[in-house]
Design a protein around this motif. Structure first.
Motif, PDB file in Angstrom:
ATOM      1  N   LEU A  30       0.846  -1.188   0.000  1.00 17.22           N
ATOM      2  CA  LEU A  30       0.000   0.000   0.000  1.00 17.22           C
ATOM      3  C   LEU A  30       0.881   1.237   0.000  1.00 17.22           C
ATOM      4  CD1 LEU A  30      -2.970   0.999   0.208  1.00 17.22           C
ATOM      5  CD2 LEU A  30      -2.673   1.013   2.685  1.00 17.22           C
ATOM      6  N   MET A  31       0.524   2.202  -0.862  1.00 11.64           N
ATOM      7  CA  MET A  31       1.221   3.491  -0.899  1.00 11.64           C
ATOM      8  C   MET A  31       0.190   4.596  -0.714  1.00 11.64           C
ATOM      9  SD  MET A  31       3.621   5.240  -3.873  1.00 11.64           S
ATOM     10  CE  MET A  31       4.961   4.074  -3.583  1.00 11.64           C
ATOM     11  N   VAL A  32       0.417   5.448   0.271  1.00 10.16           N
ATOM     12  CA  VAL A  32      -0.526   6.521   0.579  1.00 10.16           C
ATOM     13  C   VAL A  32       0.233   7.822   0.784  1.00 10.16           C
ATOM     14  CG1 VAL A  32      -2.221   4.946   1.622  1.00 10.16           C
ATOM     15  CG2 VAL A  32      -0.445   6.002   3.040  1.00 10.16           C
ATOM     16  N   GLN A  33      -0.526   8.908   0.774  1.00 14.98           N
ATOM     17  CA  GLN A  33       0.057  10.215   1.048  1.00 14.98           C
ATOM     18  C   GLN A  33       0.078  10.506   2.551  1.00 14.98           C
ATOM     19  OE1 GLN A  33      -2.272  12.638  -1.931  1.00 14.98           O
ATOM     20  NE2 GLN A  33      -0.330  13.718  -2.076  1.00 14.98           N
ATOM     21  N   THR A  34       0.893  11.457   2.891  1.00 11.59           N
ATOM     22  CA  THR A  34       0.992  11.887   4.288  1.00 11.59           C
ATOM     23  C   THR A  34      -0.371  12.345   4.818  1.00 11.59           C
ATOM     24  OG1 THR A  34       3.260  12.584   3.857  1.00 11.59           O
ATOM     25  CG2 THR A  34       2.237  13.428   5.844  1.00 11.59           C
ATOM     26  N   ASN A  35      -0.623  12.037   6.108  1.00  8.89           N
ATOM     27  CA  ASN A  35      -1.838  12.423   6.840  1.00  8.89           C
ATOM     28  C   ASN A  35      -3.071  11.625   6.429  1.00  8.89           C
ATOM     29  OD1 ASN A  35      -0.450  14.421   8.334  1.00  8.89           O
ATOM     30  ND2 ASN A  35      -0.759  15.924   6.702  1.00  8.89           N
ATOM     31  N   GLN A  36      -2.887  10.567   5.676  1.00  7.12           N
ATOM     32  CA  GLN A  36      -4.016   9.706   5.330  1.00  7.12           C
ATOM     33  C   GLN A  36      -4.247   8.670   6.430  1.00  7.12           C
ATOM     34  OE1 GLN A  36      -6.036   9.959   2.476  1.00  7.12           O
ATOM     35  NE2 GLN A  36      -4.939  11.889   2.196  1.00  7.12           N
ATOM     36  N   GLY A 130       2.305 -10.284   5.790  1.00 10.93           N
ATOM     37  CA  GLY A 130       2.959  -8.969   5.786  1.00 10.93           C
ATOM     38  C   GLY A 130       2.302  -7.985   4.835  1.00 10.93           C
ATOM     39  N   THR A 131       2.360  -6.699   5.200  1.00 14.55           N
ATOM     40  CA  THR A 131       1.858  -5.607   4.358  1.00 14.55           C
ATOM     41  C   THR A 131       2.934  -4.539   4.260  1.00 14.55           C
ATOM     42  OG1 THR A 131      -0.462  -5.973   4.946  1.00 14.55           O
ATOM     43  CG2 THR A 131       0.119  -3.810   4.085  1.00 14.55           C
ATOM     44  N   GLN A 132       3.370  -4.256   3.046  1.00 13.06           N
ATOM     45  CA  GLN A 132       4.372  -3.219   2.806  1.00 13.06           C
ATOM     46  C   GLN A 132       3.670  -1.874   2.705  1.00 13.06           C
ATOM     47  OE1 GLN A 132       8.003  -3.351   2.254  1.00 13.06           O
ATOM     48  NE2 GLN A 132       7.616  -1.163   2.551  1.00 13.06           N
ATOM     49  N   LEU A 133       3.931  -0.994   3.667  1.00 12.09           N
ATOM     50  CA  LEU A 133       3.319   0.336   3.683  1.00 12.09           C
ATOM     51  C   LEU A 133       4.370   1.382   3.323  1.00 12.09           C
ATOM     52  CD1 LEU A 133       0.984   2.290   4.307  1.00 12.09           C
ATOM     53  CD2 LEU A 133       1.755   2.297   6.692  1.00 12.09           C
ATOM     54  N   SER A 134       4.051   2.200   2.331  1.00  9.87           N
ATOM     55  CA  SER A 134       4.922   3.305   1.925  1.00  9.87           C
ATOM     56  C   SER A 134       4.131   4.601   2.046  1.00  9.87           C
ATOM     57  CB  SER A 134       5.405   3.110   0.476  1.00  9.87           C
ATOM     58  OG  SER A 134       6.137   1.904   0.347  1.00  9.87           O
ATOM     59  N   VAL A 135       4.663   5.525   2.841  1.00  6.39           N
ATOM     60  CA  VAL A 135       4.018   6.821   3.037  1.00  6.39           C
ATOM     61  C   VAL A 135       4.875   7.887   2.368  1.00  6.39           C
ATOM     62  CG1 VAL A 135       3.101   8.463   4.708  1.00  6.39           C
ATOM     63  CG2 VAL A 135       3.056   6.014   5.222  1.00  6.39           C
ATOM     64  N   VAL A 136       4.299   8.612   1.431  1.00  7.02           N
ATOM     65  CA  VAL A 136       5.037   9.625   0.666  1.00  7.02           C
ATOM     66  C   VAL A 136       4.277  10.941   0.718  1.00  7.02           C
ATOM     67  CG1 VAL A 136       6.125   7.955  -0.885  1.00  7.02           C
ATOM     68  CG2 VAL A 136       3.891   8.898  -1.469  1.00  7.02           C
ATOM     69  N   ASP A 137       5.007  12.025   0.512  1.00  9.37           N
ATOM     70  CA  ASP A 137       4.368  13.336   0.490  1.00  9.37           C
ATOM     71  C   ASP A 137       3.554  13.546  -0.785  1.00  9.37           C
ATOM     72  OD1 ASP A 137       5.426  14.033   2.976  1.00  9.37           O
ATOM     73  OD2 ASP A 137       7.290  14.754   2.080  1.00  9.37           O
ATOM     74  N   VAL A 138       4.087  13.038  -1.903  1.00  7.25           N
ATOM     75  CA  VAL A 138       3.405  13.185  -3.192  1.00  7.25           C
ATOM     76  C   VAL A 138       3.381  11.824  -3.863  1.00  7.25           C
ATOM     77  CG1 VAL A 138       3.391  14.335  -5.434  1.00  7.25           C
ATOM     78  CG2 VAL A 138       4.191  15.562  -3.413  1.00  7.25           C
ATOM     79  N   LEU A 139       2.206  11.392  -4.272  1.00  7.16           N
ATOM     80  CA  LEU A 139       2.083  10.114  -4.956  1.00  7.16           C
ATOM     81  C   LEU A 139       2.668  10.227  -6.352  1.00  7.16           C
ATOM     82  CD1 LEU A 139      -1.545   9.031  -3.969  1.00  7.16           C
ATOM     83  CD2 LEU A 139       0.594   8.062  -3.135  1.00  7.16           C
ATOM     84  N   PRO A 140       3.415   9.209  -6.788  1.00  5.53           N
ATOM     85  CA  PRO A 140       3.956   9.256  -8.162  1.00  5.53           C
ATOM     86  C   PRO A 140       2.831   9.143  -9.167  1.00  5.53           C
ATOM     87  CG  PRO A 140       4.340   7.107  -7.160  1.00  5.53           C
ATOM     88  CD  PRO A 140       3.784   7.975  -6.070  1.00  5.53           C
ATOM     89  N   THR A 141       2.974   9.889 -10.233  1.00  3.31           N
ATOM     90  CA  THR A 141       1.964   9.861 -11.290  1.00  3.31           C
ATOM     91  C   THR A 141       2.367   8.829 -12.319  1.00  3.31           C
ATOM     92  OG1 THR A 141       3.138  11.636 -12.459  1.00  3.31           O
ATOM     93  CG2 THR A 141       1.353  12.271 -10.966  1.00  3.31           C
TER      94      THR A 141
END
Length: 211
Positions: A30-36, A130-141
């Motif tokens: 899962l990849m989400v933005q900050t504050n989600q 397992g769940t790979q969590l990636s938190v980024v400021d801006v989601l890649p387009t």
């Protein structure tokens, strides 16, 4: 209790990785933005309904020096028990056998890692997938597919006939005809004159023979 847990994790980590079929985690990554807000699920297959379900986090890639961070565990009697230095207002564990949910609020890039659910089995620890969590400021387009433009058909256009305006060429043709006639007349006169001269020369020659 927590020291015993870490001792079990360190001693049986390798065996636990081969026993992950009893716990199924979703999503796998899962990849989400900050504050989600993030919701991770762990479903038990063969474990009893009153088993404790632990949630752990692995901040770095799995290696011989990897260490799991204890977040919380849930049991039907005592509900949620949190680990040390865990923000309880940010992390919530909801138990509803056979499904257990870990909810993270206002996630930050520091929350990135691999999250595991786990139960203490006999004789091994049983880990989830397992769940790979990636938190980024801006989601890649994702790159948009380029549209192929069909080449434009070339249309051959014939030039429109244009009438030329100006002086007519008739006088020029007439002048050329007149000049040609004059040249012919002069040539004809010259030929007649030469013929006459030749005739006179022949006559004089005849007179010399017949004297």
């Amino acid at each position: 209790m927590q020291a015993r847990l870490w001792l079990l994790l360190a001693a049986q980590q390798l065996a636990a990785l081969h026993s992950s079929l009893a716990l199924l985690q979703t999503p796998a990554s899962l990849m989400v933005q900050t504050n989600q807000t993030v919701t991770l699920s762990c479903e038990t297959k063969t474990t009893p309904s009153n088993a404790r379900i632990y949630w752990l986090r692995l901040r770095q890639a799995l290696s011989a020096n990897s260490q799991y961070e204890f977040l919380a565990y849930w049991e039907s009697a005592r509900k949620t028990v949190y680990g040390k230095e865990v923000e309880q207002e940010k992390l919530t564990v909801l138990g509803n056998s056979p499904r257990n949910v870990l909810k993270l609020q206002s996630v930050k890039p520091a929350d990135s890692g691999v999250y595991f659910c786990m139960i203490i089995g006999i004789p091994n620890l049983i880990f989830g997938t397992g769940t790979q969590l990636s938190v980024v400021d801006v989601l890649p387009t994702s790159p948009q597919p380029t549209r192929k433009t069909s080449p434009k058909k070339k249309v051959c256009r014939f030039p429109n006939p244009v009438t030329r305006k100006g002086l007519s060429c008739a006088p020029l043709i007439i002048g050329l005809l007149v000049a040609s006639v004059l040249i012919l007349l002069v040539s004809f006169g010259v030929a007649i004159h030469l013929h006459c001269l030749q005739r006179r020369a022949r006559l004089r020659l005849l007179k010399q023979f017949y004297k």
